[in-house]
Structures are given as C-alpha cells and as structure tokens.
Design an enzyme around this catalytic site. Structure first.
Site, short mmCIF file in Angstrom:
data_model
loop_
_atom_site.label_atom_id
_atom_site.label_comp_id
_atom_site.label_asym_id
_atom_site.label_seq_id
_atom_site.Cartn_x
_atom_site.Cartn_y
_atom_site.Cartn_z
CD GLU A 99 -7.26 2.47 6.79
OE1 GLU A 99 -8.06 1.97 5.74
OE2 GLU A 99 -6.08 2.06 7.01
NE ARG A 143 -4.36 0.12 1.76
CZ ARG A 143 -5.40 0.61 1.27
NH1 ARG A 143 -5.47 1.68 0.85
NH2 ARG A 143 -6.27 -0.20 0.86
N1 MTE Z 1 -11.96 5.23 14.85
C1 MTE Z 1 -12.10 4.85 16.17
N2 MTE Z 1 -12.86 5.77 16.99
N3 MTE Z 1 -11.29 3.94 16.65
C2 MTE Z 1 -10.61 2.97 15.77
O1 MTE Z 1 -9.95 2.23 16.22
N4 MTE Z 1 -9.81 2.64 13.55
C3 MTE Z 1 -9.53 3.20 12.40
C4 MTE Z 1 -10.94 3.91 11.71
N5 MTE Z 1 -11.39 5.05 12.75
C5 MTE Z 1 -10.41 3.22 14.32
C6 MTE Z 1 -11.33 4.58 14.05
C7 MTE Z 1 -9.04 2.30 11.28
S1 MTE Z 1 -7.46 1.97 11.31
C8 MTE Z 1 -9.95 1.88 10.38
S2 MTE Z 1 -9.45 0.78 8.97
C9 MTE Z 1 -11.29 2.14 10.36
O2 MTE Z 1 -11.70 3.04 11.34
C10 MTE Z 1 -12.06 0.74 10.33
O3 MTE Z 1 -13.70 0.91 10.49
P1 MTE Z 1 -14.51 1.25 9.24
O4 MTE Z 1 -13.84 0.58 8.03
O5 MTE Z 1 -15.89 0.78 9.71
O6 MTE Z 1 -14.39 2.85 8.89
N1 HPA Z 2 -5.91 -2.42 4.45
C1 HPA Z 2 -5.93 -2.96 5.76
N2 HPA Z 2 -5.97 -4.40 6.20
C2 HPA Z 2 -5.72 -5.17 5.07
C3 HPA Z 2 -5.38 -4.62 3.88
C4 HPA Z 2 -5.37 -3.17 3.53
O1 HPA Z 2 -5.50 -2.84 2.46
N3 HPA Z 2 -4.91 -5.52 2.97
C5 HPA Z 2 -4.93 -6.72 3.74
N4 HPA Z 2 -5.16 -6.38 5.15
MO1 MOS Z 3 -7.34 0.00 9.64
S1 MOS Z 3 -5.02 0.19 9.40
O1 MOS Z 3 -7.14 -0.81 8.18
O2 MOS Z 3 -7.38 -1.24 10.76
#
Ligand code: MTE
Ligand code: HPA
Ligand code: MOS
Length: 772
Positions: A723, A321
């Site tokens: 993210e 990535r």
């Molecule tokens: N927001 C909160 N409050 N707590 C978390 O742990 N994780 C982040 C983001 N926002 C997180 C967060 C990460 S790394 C990801 S990948 C996404 O939330 C995952 O949730 P979603 O795919 O439902 O947005």
């Molecule tokens: N994001 C988060 N987790 C993952 C991914 C990615 O793109 N690919 C495999 N695990």
């Molecule tokens: Mo988020 S780093 O893809 O859990």
C-alpha cells in the site's frame, strides 16, 4: 553418499528477483480464476435484484414477470434465509437482502436463479420492487448536518490546539473534497457455492479473507463454521475490495444453492459490481492551521468527514487509519482531529489500498502546499522543516515514538537524484514564457504504519509439507491477488530448507488447512504469512538436523541446509536423500508455523499506543503539465525512492511500487465517481469511469529502492510494500496545484489553490477560477 564440498553456494531465493509463480500461466491464459473452473453438473446461476431507489420503504416485490422468463428456476428473498438475516459483520448492521426498507440504489433485494447467467440477469431486470421513497442523504456533509453516522465520532487531541492557534504568527483555513475510487479489479466479484454431503459446503470465493467468508456463510445458513470450507487459489485483483465485500457473493450463492439444492455460481456483471459494492471512502475536510514565518506548523485543527455509505463495514478502522496518517511524515505539536463516520444512502464504502491512509496524508500535504504558497517558500523546504526529528519531535499525535525515521537522508538523495532544485528554477523560467501551458513540480514523502490497526489480526499460520521425493508444498492463511505473496513465501521457505526455489510450491488458500486466518490486507501478507511459513519450515529443518546429527554424531547447530544439500561437519548429503532416509526412520516431514507481530498494542478508545510494528517510507518527485484553457493535464516525469527494507523479490517490489503509484494517480486525476441527485451512480462502467491506461504512465518513470534493512526484526529484513507507494501519487496532486498556481500568478500573497480531487479537467478549471 558423496563426501565433497558444494561447488558454489547458489544464490538464496530471498533477495533475488524471481518471476511471479503464476506469471507464465497468466500470460498463457492457463491460470484459473473461479469462472474458469469446470462447472459441476446441475450448476445454476444467480443474479442480483437491485434497488432502483436510494432510500425508501420496501412494500412488496413483484417477481411474476421474472418467474415467467425463459430458463428461470426461481427467486431467493430475505424469507429464504435459514440463519441470521443480518450479515455476520462486526457491527451487525447490514441485511443480507433488503427487507422492509432499501438504503441505496443498487442494494440487493434478492436473487433470480436460472440455468444461465444471462437468463438470470435478464430476469432480474423484470422484478418490480414496490418502494415508497424517503428522503436520502447522499454526501458526507449532508449526513454530518443531519448527524447521521454509522459509528460514533472519534476525537484525537494533543497539546493545546486552540491556544496554539491563537498564538500562531499565521493562520490559514480551508476545505477540501476528495473523491472515492472504484477498485476495478480485473476479475469481478464472484463466488461458487457447492453443497456437499451431510450439510457440508465448499465455497470457491474470490476473496482476500476466506476465513471471514466461511464465518459469514455458516452464520447465514445457521451452521457451525466447521461445516463450511472456503477456497481461493487466486484473485484477479482485490485492492481491498474483496477484504469484506467478497463475502456477500458467497452468502448469496450459498443461500441460492441451499434453496435449489444444487451448486450455484454468482458472478456480478461489471455494471452491477459498480452498483452493489462499496468503494474507497470519499472524504470532506475543514481545517485551520497555524504556522510561523518559516512555515513550521504550530497548531492544527481538522475535521474529517468519512463518507461511509449505508453500513459500517470497515469504516471504523478506515477512518481510524486516516487519523493515524494525518501527520504523514510531520510532527504536529498541538493538534485536534475530529473524525465523523457519516452514514449515507450509497454503497457501503470499504477497504481500498491505503485503507484511509491516503485520505489522511492528502490533507496534510495539501495544507503544507498552501502554507508554502502563502509564505512564498519552496514547498519542499516547508515539508522538510516539518518532518519528524530523530532525537526529538519524534512522537506521533497517537503517542507512538517514531524510531526508524529515514526520511531526511531519503529525501536528500531523491532531491539530488531527480535534480529537484534546478528543475524548479528551469520550470519557473519555462512557465514565464508559456502563457497557456503550465508545468508543476512537487516532492512528497510518505510514512505508512505497518500492522493491522486491529491488533488481533496481526497473527498468521502456515503449513509446510516435505514429500518423500524432497519436493515441498507450503500453505498459509494469506491469499494471492497478484501482489506476489505466494512467490515471496515460496522463496522464504526455499531458503529456510536450503532447497532451490523451484522445489517449493504454494497451494490455494483453504480454510480447512490453515484456520482463522486474517484478511490478506494492511500490506502485511508477507510479514505475517512469510514468517509463519518460515517457522513451519524451520521446524521441519530442525527435525532433519536432529536426524542427521544423530547419524554423524555432531550438534544439531552444526548442520547447514544450502543449495539442495545438507552439510554436516562429516558428510555432505543431498536434501532429497536426507528426506528419504528420515522418512524411513519415521521422522516428521511436515509442520505448522504460527506468528504474531511483537511490540504492538493500543487503546481503541483514545487511539493511543503503538498500533504499528514499523513504518515504511518513500518519496516521489512528480512533474506535470496542464492546459489552462481546457483543464487537461498529463504526468510527465516521476522519480521514486522507496523503502522496502531488504527486498525479498526486487522485481515484484518494483512492480508493486509502480502499480501502487499509478493506481494513486488514477484516484487523484481521472477516476471520478458521480452520483446523481437520486443517488444513482452514473459512472458505473469503463465508458464513463476512467482508470489509468498504459498511455497515462509517465514516459520518465524511475523507481529506486532504499538499501537499508528493516530496523525491526521482520522476515528477511524486508518491509511491506503493497500500500505505501499508493500515497506517493499525492506528489502528482501537489504538482498539479503547483502548475495551477503558476496559471494564476499575479496574486500576492498567493491564495490557496482549492483543487477538488480527482483533478479532472473541470476541477482543474475550477481551481484556476475559470469555471464555477
Ligand atoms: N497488487 C495486486 N497486483 N493486486 C492487488 O489486489 N492489493 C493491494 C496490494 N497490492 C493488490 C496489490 C492491497 S490493498 C494490499 S493490502 C496488499 O497488496 C495485500 O497484499 P500483501 O499484504 O501481501 O502485500
Ligand atoms: N488495514 C486493512 N484492513 C484492516 C485494517 C487495516 O489497518 N484493520 C482492519 N482491517
Ligand atoms: Mo488492502 S486496502 O489493506 O486490502
């Protein structure tokens, strides 16, 4: 049944700010985390025995003193593993407990099991491993020099970078070091393993990936997956740190529970959590860039060293990535990126919000900042000149066409709204009058690819149950970590069934309800699980619609579900009444739903294709101030314009943008991980590891949402938000470099500002040339 039109159509749940489903309970302390769940009778507690040495031969483990300590029931070592002693990770390179060798300070050699968590922890400190030390590799450059890798290198090339570099009007080269980041979830890593009857298991785990925890536990115990059920109601934050590495706690707790034949809970103490678990990957870069007089990049050669730690974990996809995001928002015609996945004797670094994306974006933004300074141009002009085009210059270095590019109008609007141009001027004048305190300003954009880079993970399932009173439960394969996934999914289901939001309850993630679910990660929780839940609800609605049209003699397409009512051309009935009557007529009131992301594909060997369904965009303007004598800095003002498509829940999305940005600020300013020359992480507690506090949040902090829907067909017209905003904090880093350059004025042409991240006071002073 009343035949009357609905009064006024109530607002749909999707698109409306709704309070997070757990917010009230969380504020009241009534939301349960795993450590709050009343313990089963006979529960024991486990604590890890940690390696004090970074690399060595493990000759013996002396547990005599620990076994004699009060409350101790025994220890669990590698010999106690009935199944495979290696974790069931993709690369299969991580022992469950260190045996024969240790590979980092903090590697878990075994467990002490005791009546209380404190007794277990105290006794774990009494265990004496006998280790013959071996030379250790502690950073990515040392590992690269020794050709020590967890996975083979990957090179992505387009065009003729060498020829283009030689033909470029200007060439700059440099190095950059960017630090890692501790997840610092408020709820530390924890698992609770409960043996059930007949060799079956229930695991309560604070995990982003219950399905993988199930798989790992079954593998370690030598059982089939069906014997293990994993549940997670919520996490107190995950941020990627619980994507894989929650699994170890569960495996350890289960092994202890098996040995002592009773429930075992394992909650890592905060210091141990720092020592045991991996962090964001630190990166080292070497780059050469060619460009013309206008700052347009004509060639780029980049070497990226990912500091992976002792095992592969998710380092492959993270480093991939990083390659995918080295363009950030910019067209790179002739480019070569060589990515090395360096094996070191430290914790195994893992997923962290952005998943390698931030490490890709920061280097190109740093390069563009240097180009602008070198040419004496405004950095925003240089950035805009390099943006992807809409009609041409629109294919990424991995051969994906950028079809949804909105950055040009988005940046134009942010630039106007935040007053960038006149603030630049005012800032120059201010700096000229201020010899010690300098200000800096920068706008940086973000373009973030949405989908798991591993195509197979882009699938999801859900179950929607309508009970006979018309209330609804939804269960899906995603997990709630504070990001509001359950709140969004409930809104989607409510709208699909036309019932009030409050009628829909999201329940705990549970591998016995939705199997084989992917991690909740890659920001795609709502895209995947929201759609699966929508399809499940649609199936139930279709059943009800067929039933009603049978009663009213109309086509099923003529039935509308809105405002808690079911409206046919003939009759208006309440949803609850329809449900009761449908049940009496033996109509199925629950359903599953399944979704897989369309359009995506790519070749893993060459990293070419369409790894992402769409891109999320945004831009941020940050203003900072530094003290050139002490190196201290502050973020003064932040304006963000971010693209979430049609927001499913604007309040939650704005919260994600603010939280992501501030977490990114922490990564780039105060959060410094220091491993000493023995490989011991010295910053393993909040006393020495500084995440942003409320006082660090800029006083002026404005977030606006871009109004356009996702151009791809995504649930509710929305875009993922978890993210992408993290990377907007790179504007803070660029603003700091802008301030540092002002503090070094007098050079012509301006030298690159080499600022090691995080920009601690020491690193700012180094960049100013005031500290070696
Ligand atoms: N927001 C909160 N409050 N707590 C978390 O742990 N994780 C982040 C983001 N926002 C997180 C967060 C990460 S790394 C990801 S990948 C996404 O939330 C995952 O949730 P979603 O795919 O439902 O947005
Ligand atoms: N994001 C988060 N987790 C993952 C991914 C990615 O793109 N690919 C495999 N695990
Ligand atoms: Mo988020 S780093 O893809 O859990």
């Amino acid at each position: 049944m009343n035949v009357r039109p609905p009064l006024a159509a109530p607002a749909p749940a999707v698109g409306t700010s709704r309070i997070h489903e757990s917010a009230r309970a969380q504020v009241a302390g009534a939301a349960t985390y795993i450590d709050d769940i009343p313990e089963a009778r006979g529960t024991l507690h486990a604590a890890p025995i940690l390696s004090p040495v970074a690399h060595g031969r493990l000759r013996a483990v002396d547990t005599t003193a620990a076994l004699a300590a009060p409350g101790v029931r025994g220890v669990v070592l590698a010999a106690d593993i009935p199944g495979d002693p290696v974790l069931a990770t993709f690369v299969h390179d991580e022992p469950i407990f260190a045996k024969d060798s240790v590979q980092h300070v903090g590697q878990v050699i075994g467990l002490v099991v005791a009546d209380s968590a404190m007794a277990a922890r105290r006794a774990a400190r009494l265990v004496k491993p006998d280790i013959e030390p071996l030379p250790a590799l502690l950073d990515a450059r040392a590992a690269h020099a020794a050709q020590s890798y967890v996975l083979p290198p990957v090179v992505v090339r387009r065009g003729e970078p060498d020829t283009a570099l030689a033909a470029s009007g200007h060439v700059l080269e440099g190095q950059l070091e960017v630090g890692g980041q501790e997840h610092f979830y408020l709820e530390g890593q924890i698992a609770y393993a409960l043996p059930l009857e007949q060799g079956q298991w229930r695991i309560l785990s604070s995990t982003q990936h219950p399905g993988e925890v199930q798989h790992w536990v079954a593998h370690a115990l030598g059982l089939a997956n069906h014997a293990v059920t994993v549940e997670c109601r919520r996490m107190g934050g995950g941020f990627g740190g619980k994507e894989t590495q929650a699994g170890q706690m569960a495996v350890w707790a289960a092994l202890a529970a098996r040995k002592f034949r009773c429930p075992v809970k394992l909650r890592l103490d905060r210091d141990d959590d720092f020592m045991v678990t991996g962090k964001r990957h630190p990166f080292s870069y070497d780059w050469q860039v060619g460009f013309n007089d206008q700052g347009l990049i004509t060639a780029l050669k980049l070497t990226m060293l990912a500091h992976c730690g002792f095992s592969a974990d998710l380092s492959g996809p993270v480093a991939d990535r990083a390659i995918f995001h080295t363009d950030n928002a910019y067209f790179l015609s002739d480019v070569e990126i060589a990515s090395y996945r360096c094996k070191t004797n430290t914790q195994s670094h893992t997923a962290f919000r952005g998943f390698g994306g931030p490490q890709g974006v920061i280097v190109i933004e740093a390069i563009l900042g240097d180009i602008a300074r070198h040419l004496g141009l405004d950095p925003l002009d240089v950035r805009r000149r390099n943006l992807y085009g809409v009609e041409d210059r629109n294919v990424t270095h991995y051969q994906m066409k950028v079809e949804d590019n909105i950055l040009d109008p988005l940046i134009t609007r942010l630039e106007a709204d935040c007053g960038y141009r006149h603030r630049r001027e005012a800032l120059g004048a201010w700096n000229a009058r201020s010899p010690v305190i300098k200000r800096g300003l920068a706008i940086t954009p973000v373009k973030f690819g949405i989908s798991f880079t591993a195509t197979l993970f882009n699938q999801a399932g859900a179950l929607v149950h309508v009970y006979t009173d018309g209330s609804v439960q939804v269960n899906h394969g995603g997990t709630e970590m504070g990001q509001g996934l359950n709140t969004k999914v409930a809104a989607i289901v409510a709208d699909e069934l036309g019932v009030p939001f409050e009628r829909v309850l999201s329940t705990a993630s549970d591998t016995s309800k939705v199997p084989n679910a992917s991690a909740t990660a890659a920001s795609s929780g709502t895209d995947l699980n929201g759609r699966a839940a929508q399809y499940a609800a649609r199936n139930v609605r279709d059943n009800l619609a067929s039933f009603v049209c049978g009663l009213d003699g109309c086509g099923a397409g003529a039935i509308r579900f809105v405002g808690g009512q079911v409206i046919s051309p003939k009759t208006v009935r309440s949803f609850d009444a329809v449900v009761k009557e449908a049940y009496a007529n033996r109509i199925q009131l629950w359903s599953d739903g399944f979704y897989r992301t369309p359009k995506i594909h790519y070749d893993k060997a060459t990293l070419t294709g369409r790894p992402f369904y769409y891109f999320s965009y945004g831009a941020a303007c940050s203003e900072v101030v530094i003290d050139t004598l002490t190196g201290e800095s502050r973020v003064l003002k932040v304006d963000i314009l971010h693209d979430v498509g049609h927001s499913i829940n604007p309040a939650i999305d704005v919260g994600q943008i603010e939280g992501g940005f501030v977490q990114g600020m922490g990564w780039l300013t105060t959060e410094q991980l220091v491993w000493n020359d023995k490989g011991y992480l010295s910053t393993h507690a909040p006393s020495t590891y500084k995440i942003p506090a409320t006082g660090d949040i800029p006083e002026h902090f404005k977030v606006a949402l871009w109004p356009e829907a996702n151009r791809e067909d995504n649930v509710g017209g929305s875009k993922a938000v978890g993210e992408p905003p993290f990377m907007l904090a790179i504007s803070v880093y660029e603003a700091l470099r802008n301030a540092i350059a002002a503090g070094r004025s007098g050079e012509a042409p301006a030298k690159p500002v080499v600022l090691t991240a995080p920009a601690t006071a020491e690193n700012v002073l180094r960049a100013l040339g005031r500290l070696s």
